[in-house]
Each structure stands twice: as structure tokens, then as C-alpha cells.
Write an enzyme that holds these catalytic residues in place. Structure first.
Site, mmCIF file in Angstrom:
data_model
loop_
_atom_site.group_PDB
_atom_site.id
_atom_site.type_symbol
_atom_site.label_atom_id
_atom_site.label_comp_id
_atom_site.label_asym_id
_atom_site.label_seq_id
_atom_site.Cartn_x
_atom_site.Cartn_y
_atom_site.Cartn_z
ATOM 1 N N SER A 178 1.330 -1.577 0.308
ATOM 2 C CA SER A 178 0.191 -0.228 0.182
ATOM 3 C C SER A 178 0.846 1.342 -0.001
ATOM 4 C CB SER A 178 -1.030 0.150 1.703
ATOM 5 O OG SER A 178 -1.593 -1.248 1.401
HETATM 6 N N1 SAH Z 1 -0.707 -3.983 3.468
HETATM 7 C C1 SAH Z 1 -0.747 -4.498 2.857
HETATM 8 C C2 SAH Z 1 -1.505 -4.790 1.464
HETATM 9 C C3 SAH Z 1 -1.178 -6.058 0.622
HETATM 10 S S1 SAH Z 1 -2.398 -5.593 -0.659
HETATM 11 C C4 SAH Z 1 1.023 -4.019 2.485
HETATM 12 O O1 SAH Z 1 1.365 -3.034 2.079
HETATM 13 O O2 SAH Z 1 1.911 -5.247 2.148
HETATM 14 C C5 SAH Z 1 -4.243 -6.893 0.178
HETATM 15 C C6 SAH Z 1 -3.705 -7.604 0.784
HETATM 16 O O3 SAH Z 1 -4.892 -8.258 0.661
HETATM 17 C C7 SAH Z 1 -3.323 -8.738 -0.637
HETATM 18 O O4 SAH Z 1 -2.359 -9.062 0.054
HETATM 19 C C8 SAH Z 1 -3.576 -10.006 -0.717
HETATM 20 O O5 SAH Z 1 -3.666 -10.887 -0.915
HETATM 21 C C9 SAH Z 1 -4.923 -10.129 0.442
HETATM 22 N N2 SAH Z 1 -6.020 -10.414 0.639
HETATM 23 C C10 SAH Z 1 -7.298 -9.935 -0.675
HETATM 24 N N3 SAH Z 1 -7.972 -10.835 0.333
HETATM 25 C C11 SAH Z 1 -8.142 -11.277 0.941
HETATM 26 C C12 SAH Z 1 -9.018 -11.967 1.973
HETATM 27 N N4 SAH Z 1 -10.342 -11.960 1.824
HETATM 28 N N5 SAH Z 1 -8.674 -11.880 2.720
HETATM 29 C C13 SAH Z 1 -7.143 -12.329 3.825
HETATM 30 N N6 SAH Z 1 -6.084 -11.001 2.508
HETATM 31 C C14 SAH Z 1 -6.814 -11.027 1.347
#
Ligand code: SAH
Length: 213
Positions: free
Chosen positions: A64
């Protein structure tokens, strides 16, 4: 990989940018000033690590944007020792911010590849969540509930009821709600069935995955 003076200088500039964009919480700014974001990104993108931008990580996901991480973290109003559930571990950068704020962190990731990578990586650089699981964030983590706060770091097409149900009274859920564009939304639990709701403008996230096997 190292953290050099050059990285520290770039990080300070990023903190200044976040202050200009309106982030005020000193603890959040200190956390961003401290965490080596370049270590959370694939080597090809390291030069971009201290720009205020989202970037690709594994499994078609993104780390993010720092402003978004700061904005969500500020809304959580974390106190040291708070029990915090994070949905969407991803690169682990937001996880590290929560740990720097003194939270006990429980985190869920839906992509096996990211779960494996990040659960190995975080302890290597000194960040130790209480629990990280490969699972479905729509369900929350009932076995560890209730939580002081819950943060969702992917765009949710709707607000999953289990997450509201896993908040303590006065607990806070910060969740971007919407399909292509999301409205940052804060729910504060006021009673068993009472929730206050506040909205904070538009953001763009990768989608919270449904029904993934
Ligand atoms: N906070 C992270 C954001 C990653 S993007 C960072 O800054 O690196 C969002 C993340 O949510 C991804 O890794 C994706 O795989 C995860 N995600 C998507 N759907 C999900 C679900 N149903 N349960 C858990 N994680 C999920």
C-alpha cells in the site's frame, strides 16, 4: 540487504511529505520514519521505496501507498498493548507499522505465496506478530476475538459481519468499502448491536478476494 544513511534520509523526506498531506499522529510518523520500507519490496523496485506510491509485490498484489498506511493507522488510534487484527498481510509493511505502534498483531493473508514469504521475512528483521495465518479475512479470526481494532488493507465490496462482531465495545474497524473505488470507512462499536459509522474520502485498493480456493 542493508539500511543505509541514504535510505534514512529518503525516509525522512517521505515523513515530511506525509506531514504535508495531513498526517499528524506522531507515533505513526515515527513508525514510518523508522521502518526500512525498501526491504519489503522486490529488489527491482527498491529505488521507489520511499516515494509515496503503491508498488507491485508477489501474487499480483501491492504494497500500500505510505499515505494510505499512515491514514488507516491514524484512524485506528492504537494504544500500546492493543490487540489488533489485520486482514491482508501482503508485504507485511502495515504489520510492521502496527507493531511499532505497540500493538499485538494478528494477521490473515489469502495468497499462500505471500503468506509464506512474509511470515518468514518479518521475524528476520525483528518484527514478531502474535499470529499470522493463511486464511479468509471475510471470516476474521473468531478464536482470538474480541479485538481492540481491525484493519482491512484490501477493497471490500461489502462490510463482512464477522468483523463487526469481533470488535470489543469501543473497538474500531477501519475498512475501505467499494468495488473500483473505495470509501475509507470507520466503524466504532458502541454496544452489542450499535455501531457508529464515519466516512473519510476515496482510496484505491486491490480487491478483498471472495471464494478463493
Ligand atoms: N498491507 C499490505 C497490503 C497488501 S494488498 C501491504 O502494504 O503490503 C492487500 C492484501 O490483501 C493482499 O496481500 C491480498 O492477497 C490480501 N487479501 C485479499 N483478499 C483477502 C482475504 N479475503 N483475506 C485475507 N487477505 C486477503
Amino acid at each position: 540487504m542493508k539500511d543505509t544513511f541514504k535510505h534514512q534520509g529518503m525516509r525522512q523526506k517521505l515523513v515530511d511529505t506525509l506531514i504535508k498531506k495531513g498526517i499528524k499522529d506522531e507515533n505513526v510518523l515515527n513508525a514510518i520514519g523508522k521502518i526500512p520500507r525498501h526491504l519489503f519490496m522486490d529488489s527491482g523496485f527498491i529505488d521507489h521505496a520511499y516515494q509515496d506510491k503503491a508498488f507491485p509485490i508477489a501474487a499480483d498484489q501491492t504494497i500500500s501507498q505510505p499515505y494510505t498506511v499512515a491514514f488507516q493507522s491514524e484512524l485506528l488510534e492504537i494504544k500500546s498493548g492493543d490487540k489488533v487484527l489485520e486482514i491482508g498481510t501482503g508485504s507485511g509493511y502495515q504489520t510492521a507499522v502496527l507493531l511499532e505502534l505497540g500493538a499485538k498483531v494478528y494477521s490473515i493473508e489469502r495468497q499462500q505465496e505471500l503468506f509464506k514469504k512474509t511470515s518468514k521475512f518479518l521475524p528476520k528483521i525483528g518484527y514478531r506478530p502474535k499470529k499470522m495465518i493463511f486464511g479468509d479475512g471475510y471470516k476474521g479470526m473468531p478464536e482470538e476475538a474480541p479485538f481492540d481494532s481491525i484493519i482491512v488493507t484490501a477493497g471490500a465490496p461489502f462490510v463482512p459481519n464477522p468483523l463487526l462482531g469481533q470488535l470489543k465495545i469501543d473497538g474500531r474497524l477501519v475498512i475501505p468499502v467499494g468495488d473500483n473505488v473505495q470509501t475509507m470507512t470507520l466503524f466504532i462499536r458502541k454496544g452489542p448491536k450499535e455501531f457508529e459509522q464515519h466516512e473519510f474520502g476515496e482510496f484505491r485498493f486491490v480487491p478483498l478476494l471472495e471464494d478463493k480456493n
